[in-house]
Design a protein around this motif. Structure first.
Motif, PDB file in Angstrom:
ATOM      1  N   SER A 107      -0.900  -3.822  14.087  1.00  9.07           N
ATOM      2  CA  SER A 107      -0.168  -2.559  14.079  1.00  9.07           C
ATOM      3  C   SER A 107       0.904  -2.487  12.994  1.00  9.07           C
ATOM      4  CB  SER A 107       0.483  -2.315  15.447  1.00  9.07           C
ATOM      5  OG  SER A 107       1.428  -3.319  15.745  1.00  9.07           O
ATOM      6  N   SER A 108       1.273  -3.620  12.387  1.00 10.59           N
ATOM      7  CA  SER A 108       2.348  -3.606  11.384  1.00 10.59           C
ATOM      8  C   SER A 108       1.863  -3.208   9.990  1.00 10.59           C
ATOM      9  CB  SER A 108       3.022  -4.983  11.311  1.00 10.59           C
ATOM     10  OG  SER A 108       2.109  -5.976  10.888  1.00 10.59           O
ATOM     11  N   LEU A 109       0.543  -3.083   9.810  1.00 14.49           N
ATOM     12  CA  LEU A 109      -0.009  -2.676   8.517  1.00 14.49           C
ATOM     13  C   LEU A 109      -0.640  -1.292   8.646  1.00 14.49           C
ATOM     14  CD1 LEU A 109      -1.798  -5.987   7.400  1.00 14.49           C
ATOM     15  CD2 LEU A 109       0.532  -5.241   6.864  1.00 14.49           C
ATOM     16  N   ASN A 110      -0.355  -0.417   7.698  1.00 11.84           N
ATOM     17  CA  ASN A 110      -0.943   0.924   7.694  1.00 11.84           C
ATOM     18  C   ASN A 110      -2.451   0.815   7.444  1.00 11.84           C
ATOM     19  OD1 ASN A 110      -1.795   3.575   7.056  1.00 11.84           O
ATOM     20  ND2 ASN A 110       0.255   4.119   6.359  1.00 11.84           N
ATOM     21  N   PRO A 111      -3.272   1.248   8.406  1.00 11.29           N
ATOM     22  CA  PRO A 111      -4.727   1.068   8.261  1.00 11.29           C
ATOM     23  C   PRO A 111      -5.350   1.898   7.152  1.00 11.29           C
ATOM     24  CG  PRO A 111      -4.239   2.441  10.171  1.00 11.29           C
ATOM     25  CD  PRO A 111      -2.921   1.927   9.669  1.00 11.29           C
ATOM     26  N   HIS A 112      -4.607   2.892   6.626  1.00 15.16           N
ATOM     27  CA  HIS A 112      -5.153   3.787   5.608  1.00 15.16           C
ATOM     28  C   HIS A 112      -4.800   3.361   4.181  1.00 15.16           C
ATOM     29  CE1 HIS A 112      -6.165   6.402   8.926  1.00 15.16           C
ATOM     30  NE2 HIS A 112      -4.896   6.446   9.295  1.00 15.16           N
ATOM     31  N   LEU A 113      -3.985   2.299   4.062  1.00 20.01           N
ATOM     32  CA  LEU A 113      -3.557   1.853   2.738  1.00 20.01           C
ATOM     33  C   LEU A 113      -4.259   0.565   2.351  1.00 20.01           C
ATOM     34  CD1 LEU A 113       0.328   2.421   2.850  1.00 20.01           C
ATOM     35  CD2 LEU A 113      -1.442   3.989   2.040  1.00 20.01           C
ATOM     36  N   THR A 114      -4.542   0.413   1.072  1.00 18.05           N
ATOM     37  CA  THR A 114      -5.119  -0.832   0.569  1.00 18.05           C
ATOM     38  C   THR A 114      -4.041  -1.909   0.533  1.00 18.05           C
ATOM     39  OG1 THR A 114      -4.592  -0.330  -1.736  1.00 18.05           O
ATOM     40  CG2 THR A 114      -6.735   0.452  -0.882  1.00 18.05           C
ATOM     41  N   VAL A 115      -4.474  -3.142   0.375  1.00 17.13           N
ATOM     42  CA  VAL A 115      -3.537  -4.266   0.286  1.00 17.13           C
ATOM     43  C   VAL A 115      -2.557  -4.050  -0.866  1.00 17.13           C
ATOM     44  CG1 VAL A 115      -3.348  -6.725  -0.243  1.00 17.13           C
ATOM     45  CG2 VAL A 115      -5.093  -5.921   1.355  1.00 17.13           C
ATOM     46  N   GLU A 116      -3.072  -3.594  -1.994  1.00 13.84           N
ATOM     47  CA  GLU A 116      -2.207  -3.363  -3.161  1.00 13.84           C
ATOM     48  C   GLU A 116      -1.117  -2.355  -2.838  1.00 13.84           C
ATOM     49  OE1 GLU A 116      -2.393  -2.016  -7.885  1.00 13.84           O
ATOM     50  OE2 GLU A 116      -4.236  -2.047  -6.665  1.00 13.84           O
ATOM     51  N   LYS A 117      -1.476  -1.275  -2.159  1.00 18.41           N
ATOM     52  CA  LYS A 117      -0.503  -0.224  -1.856  1.00 18.41           C
ATOM     53  C   LYS A 117       0.511  -0.700  -0.822  1.00 18.41           C
ATOM     54  CE  LYS A 117       1.274   3.844  -2.236  1.00 18.41           C
ATOM     55  NZ  LYS A 117       2.075   4.148  -3.454  1.00 18.41           N
ATOM     56  N   ILE A 118       0.055  -1.479   0.154  1.00 18.28           N
ATOM     57  CA  ILE A 118       0.952  -1.992   1.190  1.00 18.28           C
ATOM     58  C   ILE A 118       2.059  -2.854   0.574  1.00 18.28           C
ATOM     59  CG2 ILE A 118       1.091  -3.646   3.107  1.00 18.28           C
ATOM     60  CD1 ILE A 118      -1.681  -2.595   3.995  1.00 18.28           C
ATOM     61  N   ILE A 119       1.673  -3.735  -0.349  1.00 19.60           N
ATOM     62  CA  ILE A 119       2.656  -4.628  -0.964  1.00 19.60           C
ATOM     63  C   ILE A 119       3.447  -3.906  -2.048  1.00 19.60           C
ATOM     64  CG2 ILE A 119       2.966  -6.848  -2.155  1.00 19.60           C
ATOM     65  CD1 ILE A 119       0.330  -7.751  -0.926  1.00 19.60           C
ATOM     66  N   ASP A 120       2.846  -2.883  -2.636  1.00 21.43           N
ATOM     67  CA  ASP A 120       3.498  -2.164  -3.729  1.00 21.43           C
ATOM     68  C   ASP A 120       4.623  -1.249  -3.237  1.00 21.43           C
ATOM     69  OD1 ASP A 120       3.718  -1.401  -6.521  1.00 21.43           O
ATOM     70  OD2 ASP A 120       2.833   0.523  -5.954  1.00 21.43           O
ATOM     71  N   GLU A 121       4.525  -0.784  -1.986  1.00 23.44           N
ATOM     72  CA  GLU A 121       5.527   0.168  -1.475  1.00 23.44           C
ATOM     73  C   GLU A 121       6.964  -0.327  -1.617  1.00 23.44           C
ATOM     74  OE1 GLU A 121       4.003   3.351   1.777  1.00 23.44           O
ATOM     75  OE2 GLU A 121       4.240   1.309   2.495  1.00 23.44           O
ATOM     76  N   PRO A 122       7.300  -1.524  -1.117  1.00 21.56           N
ATOM     77  CA  PRO A 122       8.693  -1.980  -1.302  1.00 21.56           C
ATOM     78  C   PRO A 122       9.064  -2.205  -2.763  1.00 21.56           C
ATOM     79  CG  PRO A 122       7.333  -3.706  -0.313  1.00 21.56           C
ATOM     80  CD  PRO A 122       6.524  -2.464  -0.286  1.00 21.56           C
ATOM     81  N   LEU A 123       8.099  -2.623  -3.576  1.00 22.41           N
ATOM     82  CA  LEU A 123       8.380  -2.815  -5.004  1.00 22.41           C
ATOM     83  C   LEU A 123       8.702  -1.479  -5.679  1.00 22.41           C
ATOM     84  CD1 LEU A 123       5.590  -5.378  -5.969  1.00 22.41           C
ATOM     85  CD2 LEU A 123       8.049  -5.782  -6.049  1.00 22.41           C
ATOM     86  N   GLU A 124       7.962  -0.459  -5.300  1.00 24.24           N
ATOM     87  CA  GLU A 124       8.170   0.865  -5.894  1.00 24.24           C
ATOM     88  C   GLU A 124       9.521   1.441  -5.498  1.00 24.24           C
ATOM     89  OE1 GLU A 124       5.571   4.991  -6.420  1.00 24.24           O
ATOM     90  OE2 GLU A 124       4.965   3.483  -4.950  1.00 24.24           O
ATOM     91  N   ILE A 125       9.944   1.147  -4.260  1.00 25.87           N
ATOM     92  CA  ILE A 125      11.199   1.700  -3.755  1.00 25.87           C
ATOM     93  C   ILE A 125      12.408   0.914  -4.261  1.00 25.87           C
ATOM     94  CG2 ILE A 125      12.576   2.069  -1.656  1.00 25.87           C
ATOM     95  CD1 ILE A 125       9.876   2.532  -0.197  1.00 25.87           C
ATOM     96  N   HIS A 126      12.294  -0.407  -4.276  1.00 25.89           N
ATOM     97  CA  HIS A 126      13.476  -1.247  -4.502  1.00 25.89           C
ATOM     98  C   HIS A 126      13.594  -1.829  -5.910  1.00 25.89           C
ATOM     99  CE1 HIS A 126      14.715  -1.199  -0.295  1.00 25.89           C
ATOM    100  NE2 HIS A 126      13.469  -1.447   0.063  1.00 25.89           N
ATOM    101  N   THR A 127      12.567  -1.672  -6.743  1.00 21.56           N
ATOM    102  CA  THR A 127      12.648  -2.251  -8.092  1.00 21.56           C
ATOM    103  C   THR A 127      12.384  -1.191  -9.155  1.00 21.56           C
ATOM    104  OG1 THR A 127      10.302  -2.853  -8.370  1.00 21.56           O
ATOM    105  CG2 THR A 127      11.681  -4.379  -7.110  1.00 21.56           C
ATOM    106  N   ARG A 128      12.638  -1.567 -10.399  1.00 20.67           N
ATOM    107  CA  ARG A 128      12.374  -0.675 -11.536  1.00 20.67           C
ATOM    108  C   ARG A 128      11.217  -1.186 -12.383  1.00 20.67           C
ATOM    109  NH1 ARG A 128      18.482   0.885 -13.723  1.00 20.67           N
ATOM    110  NH2 ARG A 128      19.229   1.835 -11.761  1.00 20.67           N
ATOM    111  N   LEU A 129      10.373  -1.996 -11.786  1.00 25.72           N
ATOM    112  CA  LEU A 129       9.233  -2.538 -12.513  1.00 25.72           C
ATOM    113  C   LEU A 129       8.212  -1.442 -12.806  1.00 25.72           C
ATOM    114  CD1 LEU A 129       8.639  -5.815 -10.444  1.00 25.72           C
ATOM    115  CD2 LEU A 129       9.810  -5.609 -12.644  1.00 25.72           C
ATOM    116  N   SER A 130       7.515  -1.587 -13.939  1.00 22.20           N
ATOM    117  CA  SER A 130       6.441  -0.647 -14.259  1.00 22.20           C
ATOM    118  C   SER A 130       5.247  -0.903 -13.344  1.00 22.20           C
ATOM    119  CB  SER A 130       6.006  -0.818 -15.719  1.00 22.20           C
ATOM    120  OG  SER A 130       5.384  -2.083 -15.898  1.00 22.20           O
ATOM    121  N   LYS A 131       4.294   0.009 -13.358  1.00 25.07           N
ATOM    122  CA  LYS A 131       3.110  -0.126 -12.491  1.00 25.07           C
ATOM    123  C   LYS A 131       2.343  -1.411 -12.805  1.00 25.07           C
ATOM    124  CE  LYS A 131      -0.801   2.488 -10.695  1.00 25.07           C
ATOM    125  NZ  LYS A 131      -1.563   3.767 -10.739  1.00 25.07           N
TER     126      LYS A 131
END
Length: 326
Positions: A107-131
């Protein structure tokens, strides 16, 4: 030696009460005292285990410490800064440094998101790294937790429970935290997988200099991973000690009973071992009376146990107990 060790987390007189609705026959505001006047600390780079029966307040304490719950009162010092009264904006820099691994890998993982998107979410919010930089980092993290680059485009349902928990760990590691709350992080996994995940967490701790609060009810596993252990009973910490000392020399009657309940694989030793069976009535977490909360189930209870609440006192190096017997 311990005086020179640096504390990452300090909790002082922390309380977390949950108000409950009262019926028309009961007047007044009633509360559940999930965490009630708790004080302890966690050193940088160590694993602090937190054990106790279900409903004792372990997870609530961890989530209050991480500011997922707002504390009722008390202090939470993170790297010397009191974070108890900070608003969401002021908490943002600390959110980056405090992450969580949840109990249920399903239940802690969004079933509609890929592994890449699940791990990318905090990176996108909290960092300034490029894609591209984020993707490189995600691949590196996946390899650290034992998964592959080919897993990036898969959905959570394509993985086993142990693999899903590795994805959850990768997500927690993605923004380089200092502190991770492991809230029953292995309890939903098979025993063989539990050992693999524990060993991986220890390797990651050594490599990345992580600090863990490891909440669990599996006492044998807590002994394996923890440097020090706190024992909780009905919202209170009743004993804190170095891991090996707690198992070799438990002082509080509740700790003794908990440890005696650990299964012994040798049938002869199990038959000859002494079991401390907890009997008596469990107090209500709502209507707490003064005095020791364990006294109704304690075979050593004395009159003073009903009159005064025992405070944590130091009885040895890094060994504290809240009991009128000491």
């Amino acid at each position: 030696m311990n005086e020179t060790r640096e504390k990452l987390v300090e909790v002082k007189n922390l309380k977390k009460y949950f108000p409950i609705k009262t019926s028309m026959f009961k007047k007044g505001n009633q509360v559940v005292k999930a965490v009630d006047d708790v004080t302890f600390h966690i050193y940088k780079g160590e694993t602090f285990g937190l054990v106790g029966e279900s409903g004792c307040g372990k997870s609530t304490l961890g989530r209050t410490l991480n500011r997922l719950y707002n504390p009722t009162s008390g202090e939470i010092l993170f790297d010397g800064k009191d974070i108890t009264k900070l608003n969401n904006k002021e908490l943002q820099p600390f959110r980056n440094r405090m992450q969580m691994i949840f109990q249920d890998p399903y239940s802690s993982l969004n079933p509609h998101l890929t592994v890449e998107k699940i791990i990318d979410e905090p990176l996108e919010i909290h960092t300034r790294l490029s894609k591209n930089e984020r993707k490189e980092k995600i691949i590196d993290i996946l390899e650290k937790v034992g998964l592959k680059k080919e897993d990036l485009d898969k959905l959570p349902h394509e993985f086993s429970g142990g693999q899903r928990q590795r994805i959850g760990i990768a997500r927690a590691l993605s923004i380089n935290p200092d502190f991770i709350l492991c809230d029953e992080a292995i309890s939903a996994l098979d025993v063989s997988i539990q050992a693999q995940v524990i060993n991986m967490l220890e390797d990651l701790q050594s490599e990345l200099n992580l600090t863990y609060l490891f909440v669990a009810h599996d006492l044998s596993m807590v002994r394996h991973i923890s440097d020090r252990i706190g024992v909780m009973y009905l919202g209170k910490i009743v004993e804190i000690s170095k891991s090996e000392e707690l198992y070799d020399k438990p002082l509080h009657p509740y700790t003794q009973a908990l440890l005696s309940a650990i299964p012994i694989p040798d049938p002869i030793k199990a038959q000859n071992s002494k079991r401390e069976i907890i009997t008596g009535e469990l107090p209500s977490p709502i209507e707490m009376e003064k005095g020791c909360r364990f006294r109704s189930r304690c075979p050593f209870a004395k009159p003073i146990c009903a009159e005064a609440d025992p405070q944590l006192k130091q009885v040895d190096d890094e060994h504290y107990v809240a009991c009128h017997l000491y």
